[in-house]
Scaffold this motif. Structure first.
Motif, PDB file in Angstrom:
ATOM      1  N   ALA A  64      -2.366  -2.277   8.395  1.00  0.00           N
ATOM      2  CA  ALA A  64      -3.197  -3.512   8.768  1.00  0.00           C
ATOM      3  C   ALA A  64      -2.482  -4.253   9.754  1.00  0.00           C
ATOM      4  O   ALA A  64      -3.037  -4.906  10.482  1.00  0.00           O
ATOM      5  CB  ALA A  64      -3.134  -4.354   7.311  1.00  0.00           C
ATOM      6  N   SER A  97       0.782  -1.437  -0.171  1.00  0.00           N
ATOM      7  CA  SER A  97       0.023  -0.191  -0.016  1.00  0.00           C
ATOM      8  C   SER A  97       0.941   1.268  -0.070  1.00  0.00           C
ATOM      9  O   SER A  97       0.473   2.313  -0.462  1.00  0.00           O
ATOM     10  CB  SER A  97      -0.934   0.085   1.239  1.00  0.00           C
ATOM     11  OG  SER A  97      -1.667  -1.090   1.318  1.00  0.00           O
ATOM     12  N   ASP A 105      -6.872  -0.192   5.942  1.00  0.00           N
ATOM     13  CA  ASP A 105      -6.878  -0.547   4.722  1.00  0.00           C
ATOM     14  C   ASP A 105      -5.713   0.072   3.736  1.00  0.00           C
ATOM     15  O   ASP A 105      -5.347  -0.298   2.600  1.00  0.00           O
ATOM     16  CB  ASP A 105      -8.059   0.017   3.832  1.00  0.00           C
ATOM     17  CG  ASP A 105      -9.467  -0.873   4.157  1.00  0.00           C
ATOM     18  OD1 ASP A 105      -9.179  -2.043   4.921  1.00  0.00           O
ATOM     19  OD2 ASP A 105     -10.339  -0.358   4.180  1.00  0.00           O
ATOM     20  N   ASN A 106      -5.157   1.006   4.430  1.00  0.00           N
ATOM     21  CA  ASN A 106      -3.778   1.750   3.742  1.00  0.00           C
ATOM     22  C   ASN A 106      -2.645   2.058   4.570  1.00  0.00           C
ATOM     23  O   ASN A 106      -2.720   3.003   5.076  1.00  0.00           O
ATOM     24  CB  ASN A 106      -4.618   3.235   3.264  1.00  0.00           C
ATOM     25  CG  ASN A 106      -3.443   3.686   2.358  1.00  0.00           C
ATOM     26  OD1 ASN A 106      -2.561   3.275   1.704  1.00  0.00           O
ATOM     27  ND2 ASN A 106      -3.464   5.031   2.497  1.00  0.00           N
TER      28      ASN A 106
END
Ligand code: HEM
Length: 217
Positions: A166, A109, A162-163
């Motif tokens: 995690a 990410s 999510d970015n």
């Protein structure tokens, strides 16, 4: 069967015991793990990388270098946990607990190349199920501190689970439930194996190995 009603007899098979003795044993392994590894946890909390991570001045490059360091450690250690097959008997789905995938996801990410990241030395202190459990205690306990780190890094670096977050956010709202599963598994294993000393020694070695690994450039 309720874990606190089982214990191992001399033949290594399970026998029922009275709840009061088991209760003392429940307390003992969890309390011993916590108190006997507290200085090791403190050493990590005070490690310069962790202090910088939790400082208001935390930067994206520092955060990325910490993720790489953790990947190096987890990718070395986790296969050694997976080498044992007692997890299902403790109601642990090990695959769901492994953190290497979330570390790789975070680096991806953040557009950081995860190839060729060096691994820490093989965890030679994990040699049986008991030492795997001591290691597991440390790896799972880190999800508790991870919640604090997540809040801090999310607000400072504007990242989200999510970015880039995690790994530290791990199980999200389920951290408490998952930690309870781990505690239950530790108690049940200790009751069955009477290998508390090996578990605690391995937990200490895990903390020490991570601190040593973080020390290395
Ligand atoms: C800046 C970094 C860290 C902070 C601020 C932090 C903070 C915390 C906090 C607040 C708890 C909960 C204590 C409680 O509920 O009584 C905790 C527990 C724990 N942490 Fe950390 N932690 C950090 C790093 C780590 C790391 C890197 C590891 C291991 C890889 C780790 C392993 C553990 C363990 C095993 C526990 C469980 C203690 C118990 O038995 O209750 N922590 N941590």
């Amino acid at each position: 069967m309720h874990p606190s009603l089982t214990t191992a007899n001399t033949q290594g098979t399970l026998a029922k015991t009275g709840p009061s003795g088991s209760f003392a044993e429940d307390l003992m392994i969890l309390q011993r793990l916590r108190t006997e590894t507290r200085p090791h946890h403190d050493r990590l909390d005070n490690h310069p990388l962790m202090v910088q991570l939790m400082s208001p001045a935390v930067s994206r490059p520092l955060y990325e270098s910490i993720l790489k360091k953790f990947l190096g450690f987890y990718q070395s250690v986790e296969p050694h946990l997976a080498a044992f097959d007692h997890w299902p008997s403790l109601d642990i789905n090990l695959k769901e607990k492994l953190k290497t995938p979330s570390l790789l996801r975070d680096l991806s990410s953040l557009n950081v190349m995860a190839k060729d990241i060096p691994s820490s030395p093989a965890p030679d202190w994990i040699h049986d199920e008991a030492s795997a459990m001591g290691n597991f205690y440390v790896m799972e306990g880190s999800t508790l501190g991870g919640q604090i780190i997540t809040r801090h890094v999310a607000s400072r670096l504007h990242l989200s689970p999510d970015n880039g977050l995690a790994f530290f956010s791990s199980y999200g709202d389920a951290v408490g439930v998952r930690w309870k599963e781990t505690r239950d598994a530790l108690v049940r294993f200790a009751e069955q194996s009477h290998a508390e000393d090996v578990m605690i020694e391995s937990a200490k070695k895990t903390f020490e190995a991570l601190a040593t690994w973080l020390d290395k450039n």
